[in-house]
Design an enzyme around this catalytic site. Structure first.
Site, short mmCIF file in Angstrom:
data_model
loop_
_atom_site.label_atom_id
_atom_site.label_comp_id
_atom_site.label_asym_id
_atom_site.label_seq_id
_atom_site.Cartn_x
_atom_site.Cartn_y
_atom_site.Cartn_z
N THR A 138 0.82 -1.21 0.00
CA THR A 138 0.00 0.00 0.00
C THR A 138 0.85 1.26 0.00
O THR A 138 2.00 1.24 0.47
CB THR A 138 -0.90 -0.01 1.26
OG1 THR A 138 -1.54 1.25 1.39
CG2 THR A 138 -0.10 -0.25 2.53
N ASP A 139 0.26 2.36 -0.47
CA ASP A 139 0.97 3.65 -0.40
C ASP A 139 1.07 4.16 1.04
O ASP A 139 1.86 5.06 1.33
CB ASP A 139 0.28 4.70 -1.30
CG ASP A 139 -1.17 4.97 -0.94
OD1 ASP A 139 -1.70 4.35 0.01
OD2 ASP A 139 -1.80 5.82 -1.62
N GLU A 140 0.28 3.57 1.95
CA GLU A 140 0.26 4.09 3.33
C GLU A 140 1.60 3.89 4.06
O GLU A 140 1.86 4.55 5.06
CB GLU A 140 -0.87 3.44 4.15
CG GLU A 140 -2.22 3.69 3.52
CD GLU A 140 -3.39 3.52 4.47
OE1 GLU A 140 -3.17 3.42 5.69
OE2 GLU A 140 -4.53 3.51 4.00
N TYR A 177 -1.93 -0.50 10.97
CA TYR A 177 -2.07 -1.17 9.66
C TYR A 177 -0.86 -0.88 8.79
O TYR A 177 -0.21 -1.81 8.28
CB TYR A 177 -3.36 -0.69 8.94
CG TYR A 177 -3.37 -1.01 7.46
CD1 TYR A 177 -3.46 -2.32 7.00
CD2 TYR A 177 -3.28 0.01 6.49
CE1 TYR A 177 -3.45 -2.62 5.64
CE2 TYR A 177 -3.26 -0.28 5.13
CZ TYR A 177 -3.35 -1.59 4.72
OH TYR A 177 -3.33 -1.89 3.36
N LYS A 181 2.12 -3.39 7.31
CA LYS A 181 2.41 -3.57 5.88
C LYS A 181 3.87 -3.21 5.59
O LYS A 181 4.53 -3.89 4.81
CB LYS A 181 1.46 -2.72 5.03
CG LYS A 181 0.00 -3.16 5.03
CD LYS A 181 -0.24 -4.54 4.43
CE LYS A 181 -0.04 -4.59 2.94
NZ LYS A 181 -0.44 -5.91 2.37
#
Ligand code: NAD
Ligand code: DAU
Length: 371
Positions: A138-140, A177, A181
Protein backbone atom coordinates in the site's frame (compact mmCIF):
# COMPACT_ATOMS: atom_id res chain seq x y z
CA UNK A 1 -4.36 -34.85 -13.92
CA UNK A 2 -4.08 -31.73 -16.11
CA UNK A 3 -0.60 -30.27 -16.31
CA UNK A 4 -0.62 -26.51 -16.24
CA UNK A 5 2.00 -24.12 -17.58
CA UNK A 6 2.14 -22.35 -14.21
CA UNK A 7 0.76 -23.06 -10.74
CA UNK A 8 0.09 -19.83 -8.90
CA UNK A 9 -1.16 -19.28 -5.37
CA UNK A 10 -3.11 -16.05 -4.99
CA UNK A 11 -3.58 -15.30 -1.29
CA UNK A 12 -6.61 -13.28 -0.17
CA UNK A 13 -8.41 -14.10 -3.42
CA UNK A 14 -11.83 -14.01 -1.74
CA UNK A 15 -11.36 -10.38 -0.69
CA UNK A 16 -12.01 -7.19 -2.61
CA UNK A 17 -8.89 -6.74 -4.79
CA UNK A 18 -7.92 -10.42 -4.67
CA UNK A 19 -11.22 -11.49 -6.25
CA UNK A 20 -10.59 -9.16 -9.22
CA UNK A 21 -7.05 -10.54 -9.59
CA UNK A 22 -8.26 -14.16 -9.42
CA UNK A 23 -11.00 -13.46 -12.01
CA UNK A 24 -8.56 -11.78 -14.39
CA UNK A 25 -5.97 -14.57 -14.16
CA UNK A 26 -8.48 -17.45 -14.37
CA UNK A 27 -10.15 -15.98 -17.47
CA UNK A 28 -7.05 -14.68 -19.22
CA UNK A 29 -4.74 -17.65 -18.61
CA UNK A 30 -6.60 -20.96 -19.02
CA UNK A 31 -3.22 -22.72 -19.04
CA UNK A 32 -2.40 -21.46 -15.52
CA UNK A 33 -3.71 -23.19 -12.41
CA UNK A 34 -4.91 -20.50 -10.01
CA UNK A 35 -5.07 -21.62 -6.38
CA UNK A 36 -6.97 -19.14 -4.24
CA UNK A 37 -5.66 -19.49 -0.66
CA UNK A 38 -7.92 -17.62 1.72
CA UNK A 39 -8.85 -18.02 5.38
CA UNK A 40 -12.28 -16.45 4.82
CA UNK A 41 -12.10 -13.90 7.60
CA UNK A 42 -14.98 -11.42 7.83
CA UNK A 43 -13.49 -9.79 4.68
CA UNK A 44 -13.45 -12.95 2.56
CA UNK A 45 -16.54 -13.69 0.51
CA UNK A 46 -16.69 -16.50 -2.03
CA UNK A 47 -19.76 -14.95 -3.62
CA UNK A 48 -17.26 -12.47 -5.10
CA UNK A 49 -16.09 -15.30 -7.37
CA UNK A 50 -19.38 -17.01 -8.25
CA UNK A 51 -18.82 -16.49 -12.00
CA UNK A 52 -15.53 -18.41 -12.12
CA UNK A 53 -15.83 -20.95 -9.29
CA UNK A 54 -16.38 -23.93 -11.62
CA UNK A 55 -13.57 -23.08 -14.06
CA UNK A 56 -11.22 -26.08 -14.54
CA UNK A 57 -8.11 -23.98 -13.86
CA UNK A 58 -9.40 -22.63 -10.51
CA UNK A 59 -9.09 -24.19 -7.04
CA UNK A 60 -10.19 -22.67 -3.75
CA UNK A 61 -8.35 -23.69 -0.57
CA UNK A 62 -9.54 -22.45 2.80
CA UNK A 63 -6.31 -21.91 4.71
CA UNK A 64 -4.49 -19.50 7.00
CA UNK A 65 -1.28 -17.93 5.67
CA UNK A 66 0.09 -18.17 9.23
CA UNK A 67 -0.16 -22.00 9.22
CA UNK A 68 3.39 -22.86 8.17
CA UNK A 69 2.98 -26.64 7.85
CA UNK A 70 -0.15 -26.35 5.76
CA UNK A 71 1.35 -23.69 3.46
CA UNK A 72 4.39 -25.95 2.95
CA UNK A 73 2.09 -28.87 2.17
CA UNK A 74 0.17 -26.79 -0.39
CA UNK A 75 3.38 -25.59 -2.09
CA UNK A 76 4.34 -29.24 -2.60
CA UNK A 77 0.87 -30.50 -3.48
CA UNK A 78 0.32 -27.92 -6.22
CA UNK A 79 4.00 -27.59 -7.28
CA UNK A 80 3.64 -23.84 -6.89
CA UNK A 81 5.96 -21.63 -8.95
CA UNK A 82 4.38 -18.24 -8.31
CA UNK A 83 2.78 -16.46 -5.35
CA UNK A 84 0.75 -13.27 -5.62
CA UNK A 85 0.23 -12.23 -2.02
CA UNK A 86 -2.79 -10.08 -1.17
CA UNK A 87 -4.10 -11.68 2.04
CA UNK A 88 -4.04 -9.14 4.84
CA UNK A 89 -6.02 -7.35 7.46
CA UNK A 90 -6.74 -4.19 5.45
CA UNK A 91 -8.90 -1.75 7.43
CA UNK A 92 -7.12 1.10 9.25
CA UNK A 93 -9.94 1.63 11.81
CA UNK A 94 -9.78 -2.04 12.86
CA UNK A 95 -5.98 -1.79 13.23
CA UNK A 96 -6.40 1.07 15.69
CA UNK A 97 -8.66 -1.11 17.86
CA UNK A 98 -6.80 -4.43 17.46
CA UNK A 99 -3.17 -4.05 16.31
CA UNK A 100 -2.18 -7.63 17.30
CA UNK A 101 -4.29 -9.22 14.57
CA UNK A 102 -2.57 -6.97 12.04
CA UNK A 103 0.91 -7.96 13.21
CA UNK A 104 -0.04 -11.63 13.14
CA UNK A 105 -1.58 -11.73 9.67
CA UNK A 106 0.34 -9.04 7.84
CA UNK A 107 3.81 -9.59 9.32
CA UNK A 108 3.90 -13.22 10.50
CA UNK A 109 1.63 -14.38 7.67
CA UNK A 110 3.92 -12.85 5.04
CA UNK A 111 7.00 -14.27 6.73
CA UNK A 112 5.36 -17.71 6.86
CA UNK A 113 4.67 -17.63 3.11
CA UNK A 114 8.21 -16.45 2.36
CA UNK A 115 9.81 -19.17 4.45
CA UNK A 116 7.56 -21.92 3.01
CA UNK A 117 8.30 -20.72 -0.54
CA UNK A 118 12.03 -20.54 0.21
CA UNK A 119 12.18 -24.12 1.50
CA UNK A 120 10.13 -25.53 -1.37
CA UNK A 121 11.86 -23.60 -4.17
CA UNK A 122 15.36 -24.23 -2.83
CA UNK A 123 14.57 -27.96 -2.78
CA UNK A 124 13.87 -27.97 -6.56
CA UNK A 125 16.65 -28.86 -9.01
CA UNK A 126 16.03 -25.57 -10.87
CA UNK A 127 16.03 -23.57 -7.60
CA UNK A 128 14.57 -20.07 -7.96
CA UNK A 129 14.62 -20.18 -11.78
CA UNK A 130 11.15 -19.24 -13.13
CA UNK A 131 9.78 -18.56 -9.64
CA UNK A 132 8.19 -15.34 -8.41
CA UNK A 133 7.00 -13.98 -5.05
CA UNK A 134 4.91 -10.87 -5.70
CA UNK A 135 3.82 -8.93 -2.63
CA UNK A 136 0.93 -6.44 -2.86
CA UNK A 137 1.36 -3.47 -0.57
CA UNK A 138 0.00 0.00 0.00
CA UNK A 139 0.97 3.65 -0.40
CA UNK A 140 0.26 4.09 3.33
CA UNK A 141 3.75 2.77 4.17
CA UNK A 142 5.17 6.10 2.96
CA UNK A 143 3.29 8.07 5.65
CA UNK A 144 1.44 11.26 4.81
CA UNK A 145 2.05 14.24 2.52
CA UNK A 146 1.36 17.89 3.27
CA UNK A 147 -1.60 19.74 1.82
CA UNK A 148 0.47 22.52 0.28
CA UNK A 149 -2.15 23.46 -2.35
CA UNK A 150 -5.40 23.08 -0.38
CA UNK A 151 -7.32 24.95 -3.08
CA UNK A 152 -6.20 22.42 -5.74
CA UNK A 153 -5.70 23.21 -9.43
CA UNK A 154 -7.49 25.82 -11.59
CA UNK A 155 -10.71 23.73 -11.45
CA UNK A 156 -10.41 23.20 -7.70
CA UNK A 157 -9.33 19.57 -8.12
CA UNK A 158 -6.11 17.75 -7.20
CA UNK A 159 -3.17 17.58 -7.05
CA UNK A 160 -3.24 19.15 -3.59
CA UNK A 161 0.54 19.46 -3.34
CA UNK A 162 3.65 19.34 -5.48
CA UNK A 163 5.12 16.26 -3.84
CA UNK A 164 4.15 12.63 -4.47
CA UNK A 165 5.10 9.23 -3.10
CA UNK A 166 7.84 7.78 -5.31
CA UNK A 167 9.45 4.33 -5.13
CA UNK A 168 12.40 6.03 -3.42
CA UNK A 169 10.32 7.77 -0.72
CA UNK A 170 11.43 6.76 2.78
CA UNK A 171 9.00 4.58 4.73
CA UNK A 172 7.23 6.46 7.52
CA UNK A 173 4.08 4.52 8.50
CA UNK A 174 1.73 5.96 11.13
CA UNK A 175 -1.11 3.51 11.76
CA UNK A 176 -0.76 -0.05 13.08
CA UNK A 177 -2.07 -1.17 9.66
CA UNK A 178 0.58 0.71 7.67
CA UNK A 179 3.30 -0.26 10.17
CA UNK A 180 2.40 -3.93 9.69
CA UNK A 181 2.41 -3.57 5.88
CA UNK A 182 5.75 -1.73 5.99
CA UNK A 183 7.22 -4.52 8.09
CA UNK A 184 5.98 -7.16 5.64
CA UNK A 185 7.49 -5.21 2.71
CA UNK A 186 10.86 -5.21 4.50
CA UNK A 187 10.69 -8.98 5.02
CA UNK A 188 9.96 -9.54 1.33
CA UNK A 189 12.94 -7.43 0.26
CA UNK A 190 15.12 -9.13 2.89
CA UNK A 191 14.32 -12.53 1.34
CA UNK A 192 15.60 -11.27 -1.99
CA UNK A 193 18.70 -9.62 -0.56
CA UNK A 194 19.60 -12.54 1.75
CA UNK A 195 18.51 -15.67 -0.13
CA UNK A 196 18.15 -14.44 -3.71
CA UNK A 197 14.41 -15.10 -3.80
CA UNK A 198 12.86 -13.46 -6.92
CA UNK A 199 10.57 -10.94 -5.25
CA UNK A 200 8.63 -7.87 -6.38
CA UNK A 201 6.75 -5.34 -4.22
CA UNK A 202 4.09 -2.91 -5.39
CA UNK A 203 2.54 -0.05 -3.43
CA UNK A 204 -0.89 1.05 -4.59
CA UNK A 205 -3.23 3.91 -3.73
CA UNK A 206 -6.88 3.64 -2.58
CA UNK A 207 -8.94 1.22 -4.67
CA UNK A 208 -12.67 1.50 -5.36
CA UNK A 209 -15.10 -0.68 -7.32
CA UNK A 210 -17.37 -3.74 -7.00
CA UNK A 211 -17.07 -6.26 -4.13
CA UNK A 212 -15.46 -3.93 -1.58
CA UNK A 213 -16.42 -4.69 2.01
CA UNK A 214 -18.85 -1.98 3.21
CA UNK A 215 -16.67 -0.80 6.08
CA UNK A 216 -14.63 1.22 3.55
CA UNK A 217 -15.70 4.75 2.61
CA UNK A 218 -17.33 4.32 -0.81
CA UNK A 219 -19.44 1.14 -0.39
CA UNK A 220 -20.36 2.16 3.18
CA UNK A 221 -21.66 5.52 2.01
CA UNK A 222 -23.53 4.10 -1.02
CA UNK A 223 -25.30 1.64 1.26
CA UNK A 224 -26.05 4.26 3.91
CA UNK A 225 -27.55 6.61 1.32
CA UNK A 226 -29.79 3.80 0.08
CA UNK A 227 -31.03 3.26 3.66
CA UNK A 228 -31.12 7.00 4.53
CA UNK A 229 -28.55 6.45 7.29
CA UNK A 230 -26.02 9.10 8.44
CA UNK A 231 -22.74 9.42 6.49
CA UNK A 232 -19.96 9.70 9.13
CA UNK A 233 -17.32 12.09 7.77
CA UNK A 234 -14.14 11.93 9.86
CA UNK A 235 -12.85 15.34 11.01
CA UNK A 236 -13.52 18.08 8.48
CA UNK A 237 -13.50 15.78 5.45
CA UNK A 238 -10.35 17.54 4.19
CA UNK A 239 -8.11 14.48 3.99
CA UNK A 240 -6.98 13.60 0.49
CA UNK A 241 -6.89 10.12 -1.05
CA UNK A 242 -5.74 9.05 -4.53
CA UNK A 243 -8.38 6.73 -6.04
CA UNK A 244 -7.89 3.91 -8.56
CA UNK A 245 -10.52 1.63 -10.09
CA UNK A 246 -9.88 -1.88 -8.77
CA UNK A 247 -9.83 -3.56 -12.20
CA UNK A 248 -7.00 -1.22 -13.21
CA UNK A 249 -5.07 -2.37 -10.14
CA UNK A 250 -5.65 -6.01 -11.20
CA UNK A 251 -4.41 -5.15 -14.73
CA UNK A 252 -1.28 -3.60 -13.23
CA UNK A 253 -0.67 -6.74 -11.13
CA UNK A 254 -0.92 -8.86 -14.30
CA UNK A 255 1.60 -6.67 -16.16
CA UNK A 256 4.02 -6.55 -13.23
CA UNK A 257 3.78 -10.26 -12.41
CA UNK A 258 4.76 -11.09 -15.99
CA UNK A 259 7.11 -8.26 -16.96
CA UNK A 260 8.25 -6.56 -13.75
CA UNK A 261 11.92 -6.69 -12.87
CA UNK A 262 12.98 -8.89 -9.96
CA UNK A 263 13.74 -7.00 -6.72
CA UNK A 264 12.04 -3.84 -8.00
CA UNK A 265 9.31 -1.77 -6.42
CA UNK A 266 6.53 -0.22 -8.51
CA UNK A 267 4.05 2.40 -7.32
CA UNK A 268 0.52 2.03 -8.72
CA UNK A 269 -1.89 4.95 -8.89
CA UNK A 270 -3.98 7.01 -11.25
CA UNK A 271 -3.01 10.63 -10.39
CA UNK A 272 -6.56 11.05 -9.10
CA UNK A 273 -6.58 12.94 -5.79
CA UNK A 274 -9.83 13.83 -4.06
CA UNK A 275 -10.67 15.48 -0.75
CA UNK A 276 -12.97 13.13 1.15
CA UNK A 277 -15.79 15.67 1.30
CA UNK A 278 -15.65 16.20 -2.48
CA UNK A 279 -15.70 12.52 -3.33
CA UNK A 280 -18.56 12.04 -0.85
CA UNK A 281 -20.54 14.71 -2.71
CA UNK A 282 -19.89 12.94 -6.03
CA UNK A 283 -21.12 9.66 -4.50
CA UNK A 284 -24.24 11.36 -3.11
CA UNK A 285 -25.02 13.00 -6.44
CA UNK A 286 -24.56 9.76 -8.38
CA UNK A 287 -26.62 7.63 -5.98
CA UNK A 288 -29.43 10.21 -5.87
CA UNK A 289 -29.53 10.43 -9.68
CA UNK A 290 -29.57 6.66 -10.14
CA UNK A 291 -32.24 6.20 -7.47
CA UNK A 292 -34.36 8.92 -9.06
CA UNK A 293 -34.10 11.22 -6.02
CA UNK A 294 -34.06 15.02 -6.52
CA UNK A 295 -30.51 16.41 -6.79
CA UNK A 296 -29.04 17.06 -3.34
CA UNK A 297 -31.71 14.98 -1.57
CA UNK A 298 -29.15 13.04 0.49
CA UNK A 299 -26.76 15.88 1.34
CA UNK A 300 -28.46 16.19 4.74
CA UNK A 301 -27.09 12.75 5.67
CA UNK A 302 -23.54 14.17 5.91
CA UNK A 303 -22.56 13.99 9.59
CA UNK A 304 -19.18 15.25 10.78
CA UNK A 305 -17.80 12.93 13.47
CA UNK A 306 -14.64 12.68 15.61
CA UNK A 307 -11.57 12.27 13.44
CA UNK A 308 -9.75 8.94 13.00
CA UNK A 309 -6.75 8.76 15.39
CA UNK A 310 -3.50 9.56 13.57
CA UNK A 311 -5.48 10.26 10.37
CA UNK A 312 -3.00 10.68 7.48
CA UNK A 313 -3.68 13.97 5.70
CA UNK A 314 -2.80 13.27 2.07
CA UNK A 315 -1.74 10.34 -0.10
CA UNK A 316 -0.63 10.88 -3.69
CA UNK A 317 1.16 8.28 -5.80
CA UNK A 318 3.60 8.93 -8.62
CA UNK A 319 3.24 5.93 -10.95
CA UNK A 320 5.50 7.29 -13.71
CA UNK A 321 7.95 4.38 -13.38
CA UNK A 322 5.21 1.83 -14.09
CA UNK A 323 4.02 3.76 -17.13
CA UNK A 324 7.50 4.39 -18.53
CA UNK A 325 8.99 0.95 -17.92
CA UNK A 326 6.01 -1.37 -18.35
CA UNK A 327 3.49 0.73 -20.29
CA UNK A 328 0.66 0.46 -17.73
CA UNK A 329 -1.92 3.25 -17.44
CA UNK A 330 -5.38 3.32 -15.87
CA UNK A 331 -8.05 2.43 -18.43
CA UNK A 332 -10.90 4.32 -16.79
CA UNK A 333 -11.48 8.00 -16.10
CA UNK A 334 -12.72 8.56 -12.54
CA UNK A 335 -16.19 9.78 -13.65
CA UNK A 336 -16.73 6.53 -15.55
CA UNK A 337 -15.34 4.40 -12.71
CA UNK A 338 -17.50 5.93 -10.00
CA UNK A 339 -20.64 5.67 -12.18
CA UNK A 340 -19.91 1.96 -12.81
CA UNK A 341 -19.24 1.41 -9.10
CA UNK A 342 -22.40 3.07 -7.81
CA UNK A 343 -24.48 1.26 -10.45
CA UNK A 344 -22.90 -2.07 -9.44
CA UNK A 345 -23.79 -1.66 -5.75
CA UNK A 346 -27.33 -0.53 -6.55
CA UNK A 347 -27.81 -3.42 -9.02
CA UNK A 348 -26.34 -5.95 -6.59
CA UNK A 349 -28.32 -5.19 -3.47
CA UNK A 350 -28.56 -8.89 -2.67
CA UNK A 351 -24.74 -9.06 -2.45
CA UNK A 352 -24.73 -6.04 -0.12
CA UNK A 353 -27.63 -7.35 2.00
CA UNK A 354 -25.90 -10.74 2.37
CA UNK A 355 -22.75 -9.01 3.57
CA UNK A 356 -24.46 -6.67 6.02
CA UNK A 357 -26.63 -9.50 7.43
CA UNK A 358 -23.67 -11.90 7.73
CA UNK A 359 -25.32 -14.49 5.42
CA UNK A 360 -22.33 -14.41 3.07
CA UNK A 361 -20.37 -16.45 5.60
CA UNK A 362 -22.61 -19.45 4.90
CA UNK A 363 -21.53 -19.52 1.23
CA UNK A 364 -18.46 -21.64 1.96
CA UNK A 365 -20.42 -24.22 3.92
CA UNK A 366 -23.01 -24.52 1.16
CA UNK A 367 -20.64 -24.57 -1.81
CA UNK A 368 -17.35 -26.05 -0.68
CA UNK A 369 -17.26 -27.78 2.67
CA UNK A 370 -18.74 -31.09 1.42
CA UNK A 371 -16.82 -31.35 -1.85
P1 NAD B 1 -9.76 -7.29 1.94
O1 NAD B 1 -9.79 -7.00 3.39
O2 NAD B 1 -10.95 -6.99 1.11
O3 NAD B 1 -9.42 -8.84 1.71
C1 NAD B 1 -8.43 -9.50 2.44
C2 NAD B 1 -8.56 -11.00 2.16
O4 NAD B 1 -7.51 -11.67 2.87
C3 NAD B 1 -9.88 -11.60 2.63
O5 NAD B 1 -10.40 -12.46 1.63
C4 NAD B 1 -9.50 -12.39 3.87
O6 NAD B 1 -10.32 -13.52 4.11
C5 NAD B 1 -8.06 -12.80 3.53
N1 NAD B 1 -7.26 -13.08 4.74
C6 NAD B 1 -7.13 -12.29 5.84
N2 NAD B 1 -6.35 -12.89 6.75
C7 NAD B 1 -5.94 -14.08 6.21
C8 NAD B 1 -5.13 -15.14 6.64
N3 NAD B 1 -4.55 -15.13 7.86
N4 NAD B 1 -4.92 -16.19 5.82
C9 NAD B 1 -5.50 -16.23 4.59
N5 NAD B 1 -6.32 -15.27 4.13
C10 NAD B 1 -6.53 -14.19 4.92
O7 NAD B 1 -8.47 -6.54 1.38
P2 NAD B 1 -8.27 -5.72 0.03
O8 NAD B 1 -8.78 -4.35 0.22
O9 NAD B 1 -8.72 -6.54 -1.10
O10 NAD B 1 -6.67 -5.62 0.02
C11 NAD B 1 -5.90 -6.70 -0.51
C12 NAD B 1 -4.43 -6.37 -0.38
O11 NAD B 1 -4.14 -5.15 -1.08
C13 NAD B 1 -3.98 -6.11 1.07
O12 NAD B 1 -2.69 -6.66 1.22
C14 NAD B 1 -3.94 -4.59 1.20
O13 NAD B 1 -2.98 -4.20 2.15
C15 NAD B 1 -3.54 -4.19 -0.20
N6 NAD B 1 -4.02 -2.87 -0.67
C16 NAD B 1 -5.33 -2.53 -0.55
C17 NAD B 1 -5.78 -1.29 -1.06
C18 NAD B 1 -7.23 -0.89 -0.98
O14 NAD B 1 -7.56 0.24 -1.33
N7 NAD B 1 -8.15 -1.75 -0.60
C19 NAD B 1 -4.86 -0.42 -1.64
C20 NAD B 1 -3.51 -0.80 -1.71
C21 NAD B 1 -3.10 -2.04 -1.24
O1 DAU C 1 -4.19 3.99 0.47
C1 DAU C 1 -4.41 2.62 0.34
C2 DAU C 1 -5.27 2.14 1.50
O2 DAU C 1 -6.60 2.60 1.23
C3 DAU C 1 -5.27 0.63 1.66
O3 DAU C 1 -3.97 0.22 1.98
C4 DAU C 1 -6.25 0.19 2.75
O4 DAU C 1 -6.29 -1.21 2.84
C5 DAU C 1 -7.63 0.72 2.39
O5 DAU C 1 -8.55 0.40 3.42
C6 DAU C 1 -7.59 2.24 2.19
O6 DAU C 1 -7.31 2.92 3.44
P1 DAU C 1 -8.10 4.25 3.87
O7 DAU C 1 -8.03 4.37 5.33
O8 DAU C 1 -7.65 5.41 3.04
O9 DAU C 1 -9.60 3.85 3.37
P2 DAU C 1 -11.04 4.08 4.05
O10 DAU C 1 -12.06 3.69 3.01
O11 DAU C 1 -11.13 3.45 5.39
O12 DAU C 1 -11.09 5.66 4.23
C7 DAU C 1 -10.93 6.55 3.14
C8 DAU C 1 -10.94 7.96 3.71
O13 DAU C 1 -12.27 8.26 4.18
C9 DAU C 1 -10.03 8.16 4.90
O14 DAU C 1 -9.47 9.45 4.85
C10 DAU C 1 -10.96 8.04 6.12
C11 DAU C 1 -12.28 8.56 5.59
N1 DAU C 1 -13.50 7.93 6.15
C12 DAU C 1 -13.59 6.58 6.15
C13 DAU C 1 -14.70 5.93 6.64
C14 DAU C 1 -14.81 4.43 6.64
C15 DAU C 1 -14.53 8.71 6.66
O15 DAU C 1 -14.45 9.96 6.63
N2 DAU C 1 -15.64 8.09 7.16
C16 DAU C 1 -15.76 6.73 7.19
O16 DAU C 1 -16.80 6.22 7.68
Amino acid sequence: MTTFKRNIIITGGAGFIGSHVVRLFVNKYPDYHIINLDKLTYAGNLANLKDIETCPNYTFVKADICDFENVQKLMEQYQVDGIIHLAAESHVDRSIKDPFTFARTNVMGTLTLLQAAKIFWESRPEGYEGKRFYHISTDEVYGALELTKPEGDAEGKGPYGNDFFKETTKYNPHSPYSASKASSDHFVRAFHDTYGMPTIVTNCSNNYGPYQFPEKLIPLFINNIRHRKPLPVYGKGENVRDWLYVVDHARAIDVIFHNGKIAETYNIGGFNEWKNIDIIKVVIKTVDRLLGNPEGASLDLITYVTDRMGHDLRYAIDSTKLKTELGWEPSLQFEEGIEKTVRWYLDNQEWMDNVTSGDYQKYYENMYANR
